[in-house]
Design an enzyme around this catalytic site. Structure first.
Site, PDB file in Angstrom:
ATOM      1  N   LYS A  64     -31.752 112.897  48.181  1.00  0.00           N
ATOM      2  CA  LYS A  64     -30.530 113.034  49.001  1.00  0.00           C
ATOM      3  C   LYS A  64     -29.330 113.390  48.120  1.00  0.00           C
ATOM      4  O   LYS A  64     -28.503 114.223  48.486  1.00  0.00           O
ATOM      5  CB  LYS A  64     -30.247 111.726  49.758  1.00  0.00           C
ATOM      6  CG  LYS A  64     -31.252 111.429  50.861  1.00  0.00           C
ATOM      7  CD  LYS A  64     -31.117 112.399  52.012  1.00  0.00           C
ATOM      8  CE  LYS A  64     -32.176 112.204  53.062  1.00  0.00           C
ATOM      9  NZ  LYS A  64     -32.247 113.280  54.044  1.00  0.00           N
ATOM     10  N   TYR A 113     -36.524 108.987  46.735  1.00  0.00           N
ATOM     11  CA  TYR A 113     -35.966 109.365  48.042  1.00  0.00           C
ATOM     12  C   TYR A 113     -34.443 109.502  47.945  1.00  0.00           C
ATOM     13  O   TYR A 113     -33.856 110.519  48.325  1.00  0.00           O
ATOM     14  CB  TYR A 113     -36.338 108.321  49.118  1.00  0.00           C
ATOM     15  CG  TYR A 113     -35.519 108.486  50.381  1.00  0.00           C
ATOM     16  CD1 TYR A 113     -35.740 109.561  51.226  1.00  0.00           C
ATOM     17  CD2 TYR A 113     -34.497 107.590  50.700  1.00  0.00           C
ATOM     18  CE1 TYR A 113     -34.967 109.742  52.372  1.00  0.00           C
ATOM     19  CE2 TYR A 113     -33.721 107.753  51.832  1.00  0.00           C
ATOM     20  CZ  TYR A 113     -33.956 108.832  52.670  1.00  0.00           C
ATOM     21  OH  TYR A 113     -33.182 109.015  53.794  1.00  0.00           O
ATOM     22  N   SER A 168     -27.559 109.562  53.293  1.00  0.00           N
ATOM     23  CA  SER A 168     -27.895 108.158  53.495  1.00  0.00           C
ATOM     24  C   SER A 168     -27.015 107.282  52.608  1.00  0.00           C
ATOM     25  O   SER A 168     -26.611 107.699  51.511  1.00  0.00           O
ATOM     26  CB  SER A 168     -29.365 107.961  53.095  1.00  0.00           C
ATOM     27  OG  SER A 168     -29.669 106.596  52.970  1.00  0.00           O
TER      28      SER A 168
HETATM   29  P1  NAD Z   1     -38.007 110.989  61.310  1.00  0.00           P
HETATM   30  O1  NAD Z   1     -39.170 110.999  60.381  1.00  0.00           O
HETATM   31  O2  NAD Z   1     -38.150 110.291  62.600  1.00  0.00           O
HETATM   32  O3  NAD Z   1     -37.534 112.494  61.595  1.00  0.00           O
HETATM   33  C1  NAD Z   1     -37.671 113.526  60.653  1.00  0.00           C
HETATM   34  C2  NAD Z   1     -38.323 114.703  61.369  1.00  0.00           C
HETATM   35  O4  NAD Z   1     -38.460 115.789  60.448  1.00  0.00           O
HETATM   36  C3  NAD Z   1     -39.719 114.388  61.896  1.00  0.00           C
HETATM   37  O5  NAD Z   1     -39.796 114.750  63.248  1.00  0.00           O
HETATM   38  C4  NAD Z   1     -40.648 115.258  61.050  1.00  0.00           C
HETATM   39  O6  NAD Z   1     -41.781 115.678  61.751  1.00  0.00           O
HETATM   40  C5  NAD Z   1     -39.729 116.405  60.654  1.00  0.00           C
HETATM   41  N1  NAD Z   1     -40.080 117.074  59.393  1.00  0.00           N
HETATM   42  C6  NAD Z   1     -40.371 116.492  58.204  1.00  0.00           C
HETATM   43  N2  NAD Z   1     -40.605 117.445  57.283  1.00  0.00           N
HETATM   44  C7  NAD Z   1     -40.438 118.644  57.900  1.00  0.00           C
HETATM   45  C8  NAD Z   1     -40.526 119.988  57.454  1.00  0.00           C
HETATM   46  N3  NAD Z   1     -40.851 120.285  56.192  1.00  0.00           N
HETATM   47  N4  NAD Z   1     -40.291 120.987  58.345  1.00  0.00           N
HETATM   48  C9  NAD Z   1     -39.984 120.689  59.631  1.00  0.00           C
HETATM   49  N5  NAD Z   1     -39.890 119.430  60.101  1.00  0.00           N
HETATM   50  C10 NAD Z   1     -40.109 118.414  59.248  1.00  0.00           C
HETATM   51  O7  NAD Z   1     -36.754 110.422  60.491  1.00  0.00           O
HETATM   52  P2  NAD Z   1     -35.316 110.009  61.014  1.00  0.00           P
HETATM   53  O8  NAD Z   1     -35.187 108.549  60.895  1.00  0.00           O
HETATM   54  O9  NAD Z   1     -35.028 110.656  62.311  1.00  0.00           O
HETATM   55  O10 NAD Z   1     -34.432 110.644  59.851  1.00  0.00           O
HETATM   56  C11 NAD Z   1     -33.822 111.907  59.984  1.00  0.00           C
HETATM   57  C12 NAD Z   1     -33.054 112.214  58.705  1.00  0.00           C
HETATM   58  O11 NAD Z   1     -32.102 111.200  58.463  1.00  0.00           O
HETATM   59  C13 NAD Z   1     -33.928 112.279  57.458  1.00  0.00           C
HETATM   60  O12 NAD Z   1     -33.456 113.315  56.643  1.00  0.00           O
HETATM   61  C14 NAD Z   1     -33.699 110.938  56.799  1.00  0.00           C
HETATM   62  O13 NAD Z   1     -33.874 110.991  55.402  1.00  0.00           O
HETATM   63  C15 NAD Z   1     -32.250 110.674  57.163  1.00  0.00           C
HETATM   64  N6  NAD Z   1     -31.917 109.238  57.182  1.00  0.00           N
HETATM   65  C16 NAD Z   1     -32.644 108.375  57.934  1.00  0.00           C
HETATM   66  C17 NAD Z   1     -32.316 107.014  57.931  1.00  0.00           C
HETATM   67  C18 NAD Z   1     -33.122 106.014  58.734  1.00  0.00           C
HETATM   68  O14 NAD Z   1     -33.065 104.828  58.415  1.00  0.00           O
HETATM   69  N7  NAD Z   1     -33.858 106.429  59.768  1.00  0.00           N
HETATM   70  C19 NAD Z   1     -31.232 106.561  57.170  1.00  0.00           C
HETATM   71  C20 NAD Z   1     -30.508 107.476  56.420  1.00  0.00           C
HETATM   72  C21 NAD Z   1     -30.860 108.818  56.438  1.00  0.00           C
HETATM   73  C1  WQD Z   2     -33.012  95.737  55.860  1.00  0.00           C
HETATM   74  C2  WQD Z   2     -33.016  94.291  55.384  1.00  0.00           C
HETATM   75  C3  WQD Z   2     -34.638  93.837  53.677  1.00  0.00           C
HETATM   76  C4  WQD Z   2     -38.174  94.540  56.154  1.00  0.00           C
HETATM   77  C5  WQD Z   2     -33.794 101.498  54.117  1.00  0.00           C
HETATM   78  C6  WQD Z   2     -33.743 102.582  53.072  1.00  0.00           C
HETATM   79  C7  WQD Z   2     -32.480 103.379  53.209  1.00  0.00           C
HETATM   80  C8  WQD Z   2     -32.304 103.902  54.641  1.00  0.00           C
HETATM   81  C9  WQD Z   2     -32.471 102.829  55.650  1.00  0.00           C
HETATM   82  C10 WQD Z   2     -33.106 106.150  54.820  1.00  0.00           C
HETATM   83  C11 WQD Z   2     -33.164  94.150  53.873  1.00  0.00           C
HETATM   84  C12 WQD Z   2     -34.968  93.070  54.935  1.00  0.00           C
HETATM   85  C13 WQD Z   2     -36.864  94.403  55.736  1.00  0.00           C
HETATM   86  C14 WQD Z   2     -39.000  93.397  56.201  1.00  0.00           C
HETATM   87  C15 WQD Z   2     -37.153  92.062  55.419  1.00  0.00           C
HETATM   88  N1  WQD Z   2     -33.262 104.896  54.976  1.00  0.00           N
HETATM   89  N2  WQD Z   2     -36.366  93.182  55.367  1.00  0.00           N
HETATM   90  N3  WQD Z   2     -38.455  92.186  55.839  1.00  0.00           N
HETATM   91  O1  WQD Z   2     -33.714  98.611  52.859  1.00  0.00           O
HETATM   92  O2  WQD Z   2     -31.429  98.533  53.920  1.00  0.00           O
HETATM   93  O3  WQD Z   2     -32.682 100.645  53.920  1.00  0.00           O
HETATM   94  O4  WQD Z   2     -33.684 102.108  55.411  1.00  0.00           O
HETATM   95  O5  WQD Z   2     -32.210 106.727  54.280  1.00  0.00           O
HETATM   96  O6  WQD Z   2     -32.571 104.425  52.289  1.00  0.00           O
HETATM   97  O7  WQD Z   2     -33.805 101.978  51.788  1.00  0.00           O
HETATM   98  O8  WQD Z   2     -33.440  98.810  55.379  1.00  0.00           O
HETATM   99  O9  WQD Z   2     -34.591  97.903  57.332  1.00  0.00           O
HETATM  100  O10 WQD Z   2     -35.889  98.193  55.179  1.00  0.00           O
HETATM  101  O11 WQD Z   2     -34.147  96.417  55.330  1.00  0.00           O
HETATM  102  O12 WQD Z   2     -36.736  90.963  55.084  1.00  0.00           O
HETATM  103  O13 WQD Z   2     -40.189  93.453  56.525  1.00  0.00           O
HETATM  104  O14 WQD Z   2     -34.167  93.638  55.946  1.00  0.00           O
HETATM  105  O15 WQD Z   2     -34.933  93.086  52.536  1.00  0.00           O
HETATM  106  O16 WQD Z   2     -32.392  93.053  53.477  1.00  0.00           O
HETATM  107  P1  WQD Z   2     -32.818  99.062  53.916  1.00  0.00           P
HETATM  108  P2  WQD Z   2     -34.593  97.862  55.861  1.00  0.00           P
END
Ligand code: NAD
Ligand code: WQD
Length: 335
Positions: free
Chosen positions: A152, A148, A124
């Protein structure tokens, strides 16, 4: 020969499964359904016309994962499974280290024992903390600001150590910026449990009438309109990035890639774009800054273009259109 997709019923995983199946790969989805629905598997099948193997299970069960890898003749793993809510990680850090760090460690042990050494890992942009320079390049300093993000970062370090010890590993670390939107079909999308934390799902739910208003966390940032700026990336572009990373992993390496568009948008710009495509008013209220938030974050995506031949194709309008289409067709998510 198959690819094991951990967390494959989740938001990013389900979209990646569609792209993998469409490209002709055989996949095995492994998920404990902790934050997703079995319905996602049926929807993946409806979109692709192919029935993926689904196994309900936990990545923390090393023996079980090893058996899954061997039984299904897996050649690679795309590892999405884990927890992702920043606020929850501050309240329950041990749970996050268990799922994200211990879970990945168990998976890596299972892979090593099964002789599967090709991995695409979901990292991330959060590993950059509050960036010193924009756009963010992969060699920028890494620093986590919450459990979190630290989980990572620890996994990234673990992967670099593993590769240093055994250069037969092929590892792509993908640092996602802000994934949004949904598949064009409106059949799969993000279905956050409870109150969403991220901007775009909240905006979509306000437009759809499921939520009354959006709080804008701060309008006094040093950005053009004072609201936070992020690099939103369409989920289908992100999913295709995994396919490209997998294809590029025929040579041994452990490389980190930014997956972003390189373009930042403010909260106000997102609201206006969403109002335009949905023809709905997004009611919002200004509120103080959210703890831990940064002013601006956007990627330098050149490395992925040069080495993976990948770049994002969708703009903000399509991100909002596809998010809205998913929201309208599934007002209560998968249920
Ligand atoms: P999500 O929660 O929709 O998907 C994660 C999946 O993993 C879920 O289906 C959950 O049931 C499964 N899971 C969790 N723990 C598990 C375990 N111990 N064993 C088996 N399955 C398990 O999340 P997402 O948004 O699809 O994110 C996927 C990956 O990408 C995550 O590692 C997350 O940290 C990373 N990521 C997400 C974002 C984002 O904003 N969505 C941003 C950066 C990184
Ligand atoms: C985006 C912008 C908020 C909600 C997060 C995690 C990051 C990654 C992605 C997993 C910011 C603003 C948001 C609201 C708002 N996840 N905001 N009102 O914070 O960039 O990233 O998700 O890896 O680790 O930190 O994403 O969508 O929460 O926020 O004003 O109710 O929207 O302040 O500027 P963020 P976000």
């Amino acid at each position: 020969m198959s690819i094991l997709v951990t967390g494959g019923t989740g938001y990013i995983g389900s979209h990646t499964c569609v792209e993998l199946l469409n490209a002709g790969h055989e996949i095995v989805i492994l998920d404990n359904l902790n934050n997703s629905h079995l319905e996602a598997v049926r929807r993946i099948e409806r979109i692709t016309g192919k029935k993926p193997v689904f196994i309900q299970g936990d990545i923390r069960d090393t023996q079980f994962i090893q058996k899954v890898l061997i039984d299904n003749k897996s050649t690679a793993v795309i590892h999405f499974a884990g927890l992702k809510a920043v606020g929850e990680s501050c309240e329950q850090p041990l749970k996050y280290y268990d799922y994200n760090v211990n879970g990945t460690l168990c998976l890596l042990n299972a892979m090593q024992q099964a002789g599967v050494k090709t991995l695409v890992f979901s990292s991330s942009a959060t590993v950059y903390g509050d960036p010193e320079k924009l756009p963010i390049q992969e060699n920028s300093p890494l620093k986590a600001t919450n459990p979190y993000g630290r989980s990572k970062l620890i996994v990234e370090e673990m992967l670099r150590d593993l590769y240093a010890s055994d250069p037969n590993w092929h590892i792509a670390i993908l640092r996602y910026f802000n994934p949004v939107g949904a598949h064009k079909s409106g059949l799969i999308g993000e279905d956050p449990k409870g109150i969403p934390n991220n901007l775009m799902p909240i905006v979509a739910q306000v437009a759809g009438g499921r939520r009354e208003k959006l709080h804008i966390w701060g309008n006094d940032y040093p950005t053009p309109d004072g609201t936070g700026v992020r690099d939103y990336i369409h989920i289908v572009d992100l999913a295709i990035g995994h396919l490209k990373a997998l294809e590029a992993l025929d040579s041994a390496q452990c490389t980190a890639f930014n997956l972003g568009t390189g373009q930042g948008y403010s909260v106000m710009e997102v609201i206006h774009a969403f109002e335009h495509v949905s023809n709905k008013k997004i009611t919002y209220e200004m509120a103080p800054r959210r703890s831990g938030d940064i002013a601006e974050c956007y990627a330098d995506p050149h490395l992925a273009k040069e080495q993976l031949g990948w770049e994002a194709k969708h703009g903000l309008r399509e991100m909002c259109e596809d998010m809205w289409n998913w929201q309208v067709k599934n007002p209560q998510g998968y249920q």
